[in-house]
Design an enzyme around this catalytic site. Structure first.
Site, mmCIF file in Angstrom:
data_model
loop_
_atom_site.group_PDB
_atom_site.id
_atom_site.type_symbol
_atom_site.label_atom_id
_atom_site.label_comp_id
_atom_site.label_asym_id
_atom_site.label_seq_id
_atom_site.Cartn_x
_atom_site.Cartn_y
_atom_site.Cartn_z
ATOM 1 N N LYS A 164 4.195 33.588 33.548
ATOM 2 C CA LYS A 164 2.951 34.159 34.082
ATOM 3 C C LYS A 164 2.148 34.977 33.063
ATOM 4 C CE LYS A 164 4.132 34.549 38.972
ATOM 5 N NZ LYS A 164 4.063 35.398 40.167
ATOM 6 N N GLU A 178 -11.040 38.659 36.209
ATOM 7 C CA GLU A 178 -10.882 40.097 35.978
ATOM 8 C C GLU A 178 -9.541 40.616 36.525
ATOM 9 O OE1 GLU A 178 -12.015 43.205 34.079
ATOM 10 O OE2 GLU A 178 -13.221 41.375 34.060
ATOM 11 N N ASN A 217 9.407 54.919 41.719
ATOM 12 C CA ASN A 217 10.228 53.970 40.955
ATOM 13 C C ASN A 217 11.486 54.643 40.421
ATOM 14 O OD1 ASN A 217 10.464 51.271 39.985
ATOM 15 N ND2 ASN A 217 10.060 52.014 37.917
ATOM 16 N N THR A 237 12.692 54.190 37.461
ATOM 17 C CA THR A 237 12.338 54.680 36.119
ATOM 18 C C THR A 237 10.957 55.325 36.219
ATOM 19 O OG1 THR A 237 13.502 52.748 35.269
ATOM 20 C CG2 THR A 237 12.155 53.967 33.688
ATOM 21 N N GLY A 275 8.111 38.958 52.899
ATOM 22 C CA GLY A 275 7.343 38.393 51.785
ATOM 23 C C GLY A 275 6.928 36.944 51.927
HETATM 24 P P1 ATR Z 1 8.792 42.010 39.330
HETATM 25 O O1 ATR Z 1 7.863 41.203 38.492
HETATM 26 O O2 ATR Z 1 9.459 41.210 40.412
HETATM 27 O O3 ATR Z 1 8.154 43.245 39.843
HETATM 28 P P2 ATR Z 1 10.121 43.595 37.322
HETATM 29 O O4 ATR Z 1 8.844 43.725 36.567
HETATM 30 O O5 ATR Z 1 11.380 43.332 36.576
HETATM 31 O O6 ATR Z 1 10.020 42.410 38.381
HETATM 32 O O7 ATR Z 1 10.299 44.906 38.247
HETATM 33 C C1 ATR Z 1 11.401 45.091 39.074
HETATM 34 C C2 ATR Z 1 11.220 46.382 39.881
HETATM 35 O O8 ATR Z 1 12.358 46.553 40.738
HETATM 36 C C3 ATR Z 1 11.156 47.629 39.017
HETATM 37 O O9 ATR Z 1 10.354 48.599 39.657
HETATM 38 C C4 ATR Z 1 12.617 48.065 38.986
HETATM 39 O O10 ATR Z 1 12.812 49.434 38.696
HETATM 40 P P3 ATR Z 1 12.911 49.916 37.154
HETATM 41 O O11 ATR Z 1 11.507 49.970 36.642
HETATM 42 O O12 ATR Z 1 13.554 51.260 37.236
HETATM 43 O O13 ATR Z 1 13.760 48.893 36.446
HETATM 44 C C5 ATR Z 1 13.005 47.798 40.416
HETATM 45 N N1 ATR Z 1 14.457 47.652 40.572
HETATM 46 C C6 ATR Z 1 15.223 46.604 40.218
HETATM 47 N N2 ATR Z 1 16.518 46.836 40.514
HETATM 48 C C7 ATR Z 1 16.570 48.079 41.080
HETATM 49 C C8 ATR Z 1 17.609 48.896 41.613
HETATM 50 N N3 ATR Z 1 18.876 48.483 41.640
HETATM 51 N N4 ATR Z 1 17.277 50.111 42.122
HETATM 52 C C9 ATR Z 1 15.998 50.537 42.130
HETATM 53 N N5 ATR Z 1 14.968 49.821 41.632
HETATM 54 C C10 ATR Z 1 15.234 48.607 41.114
#
Ligand code: ATR
Length: 298
Positions: A75, A87, A160, A162, A256
Site C-alpha cells: 500500500k 489528497e 496507543n 507506544t 470491520g
Molecule cells: P495497521 O496498518 O493494521 O494499523 P500497524 O501499522 O502495524 O498495522 O499498527 C498496529 C497497531 O496495533 C499499533 O497501534 C500497535 O501499537 P504499537 O504502535 O504500540 O505497536 C497496535 N498493537 C499491536 N499489537 C498490540 C498489542 N499487543 N497491544 C496493544 N497494541 C497493539
C-alpha cells in the site's frame, strides 16, 4: 450442458495484489457486485512479490486492466509508481485502489471513504461534532482519523501502547485541523477519562483478532455508557471481546466487515463509473455477514 459466459472476450479485468493474497475476500466481493449489477468485469487475486511491483503495474497497464486493489505489504510502496495520487491517499501515505485510465495510473484510498460511508450506514449518524477515541496509531488508525476529521469530528483522542506513535499521528492531524487531536497511552487514566466522555470508540489495533480471540485492547475495569457507539475494525472473530463487552453494556456495536465491503464498493464505483445503490450494498453486506457467521460456527 450450459455455457459459462461470465468471462468473455470483452470482459473488463481488475485484480487485487498483495503478498500473501490467499485470504483476500475481495474476489468474492467484486465478482458478486459485477454479477448483481450486470457489469461485465472479472476480478482476480494475484500474489505480487515486492521486487516485481513496478513491473507488475506496467504489465497490468499493457494488458488493459481497468484497475487494481492493493493490499499488504504494497500500500505504501506502490505510490512511487503512480502518475497521480488523491489528497487523502497522500495524507494517509497509502493507496489501496489504482485506476488505469487513458494510460495514466491514479491512486486512491477507499479505506478512508469506505470507513466513513460504512459508519454512516451502520450507525445512522456521522462524525460531525462527535468526540472520538481511537485505539491504535498505525496505518489503519491514520486512515480512519483522516476520514473522521474530514467528516467534522470535534475531537479525537488517540490511545496507543507506544505513546510516541500516538503523538506523531496527533501532530499530523492537528496540522490538518488545529486542536482536533490529542495522544495518550493505551489504558492510561487519561484514556479512561477520554472514553467516559466519548461518543464513539474505535479499535484499530489487531488485539482480539483470530487466533488471539480472548484478548481485549482495553482493561477489564473500563465501562461503556449505553449511548456510546463502539466499532472494531476486526471481523474475525465476528464479535471481538471488546465488542461483546460493549454490546452487553447496551452500546451499538459495529465490526470491520462493513468497512471491507464499502472500501471495495468505492473501488468498484471508481473503475466502472457507476454508483452502487445503497440497497445493493446492504444486501451484499448481509450476505457476507451470513457467510462469515457460518464460517465461524464451523
Ligand atoms: P495497521 O496498518 O493494521 O494499523 P500497524 O501499522 O502495524 O498495522 O499498527 C498496529 C497497531 O496495533 C499499533 O497501534 C500497535 O501499537 P504499537 O504502535 O504500540 O505497536 C497496535 N498493537 C499491536 N499489537 C498490540 C498489542 N499487543 N497491544 C496493544 N497494541 C497493539
Amino acid at each position: 450442458m450450459g455455457i459459462f459466459d461470465f468471462i468473455k472476450g470483452n470482459t473488463k479485468i481488475a485484480a487485487v495484489i498483495g503478498d500473501p493474497i490467499e485470504h483476500s475476500i475481495s474476489p468474492q466481493l467484486h465478482n458478486t457486485l459485477s454479477w448483481q449489477l450486470g457489469i461485465n468485469m472479472a476480478y482476480i487475486p494475484l500474489r505480487v512479490d515486492k521486487a516485481y511491483l513496478g513491473k507488475a503495474l506496467e504489465t497490468f497497464k499493457a494488458l488493459g486492466f481497468i484497475g487494481i486493489n492493493v493490499t499488504v505489504p504494497h500500500k505504501q510502496h506502490v505510490i512511487e509508481y503512480l502518475d497521480e495520487v488523491t489528497e487523502d491517499a497522500k495524507l494517509a501515505g497509502a493507496v489501496n485502489t489504482i485506476e488505469f485510465r487513458d494510460g495514466k495510473l491514479t491512486g486512491y484510498n477507499t479505506d478512508i471513504s469506505g470507513f466513513v460511508r460504512m459508519f454512516k450506514s451502520e450507525a445512522g449518524t456521522g462524525f460531525r461534532e462527535r468526540d472520538v477515541v481511537i485505539l491504535g496509531a498505525g496505518g489503519a488508525a491514520r486512515g480512519v482519523c483522516i476520514g473522521i476529521i474530514r467528516d467534522g469530528a470535534k475531537r479525537i483522542s488517540i490511545a496507543n501502547r507506544t505513546l510516541s506513535r500516538a503523538e506523531q499521528l496527533a501532530e499530523e492531524l492537528n496540522n490538518l485541523k488545529k486542536g482536533s487531536a490529542s495522544a495518550c497511552l493505551l489504558n492510561s487514566r487519561e484514556m479512561k477519562k477520554a472514553i467516559q466522555h466519548a461518543d464513539i470508540i474505535i479499535n484499530t489495533t489487531s488485539v482480539g483478532m483470530y487466533p488471539h480471540t480472548e484478548c481485549n485492547p482495553l482493561d477489564e475495569d473500563i465501562v461503556f455508557r449505553e449511548n456510546q457507539i463502539v466499532c472494531d475494525l476486526i471481523y474475525n472473530p465476528f464479535e471481538t471481546c471488546l465488542l461483546k463487552s460493549a454490546r452487553l453494556s447496551g452500546c451499538l456495536t459495529i465490526n470491520g466487515l462493513g468497512m471491507l465491503i464499502y472500501q471495495g464498493v468505492h473501488s468498484f464505483e471508481i473503475w466502472n463509473k457507476v454508483e452502487v445503490p445503497e440497497t445493493v450494498v446492504k444486501n451484499v453486506l448481509a450476505s457476507f455477514k451470513n457467510y462469515f457467521k457460518i464460517k465461524e460456527i464451523q
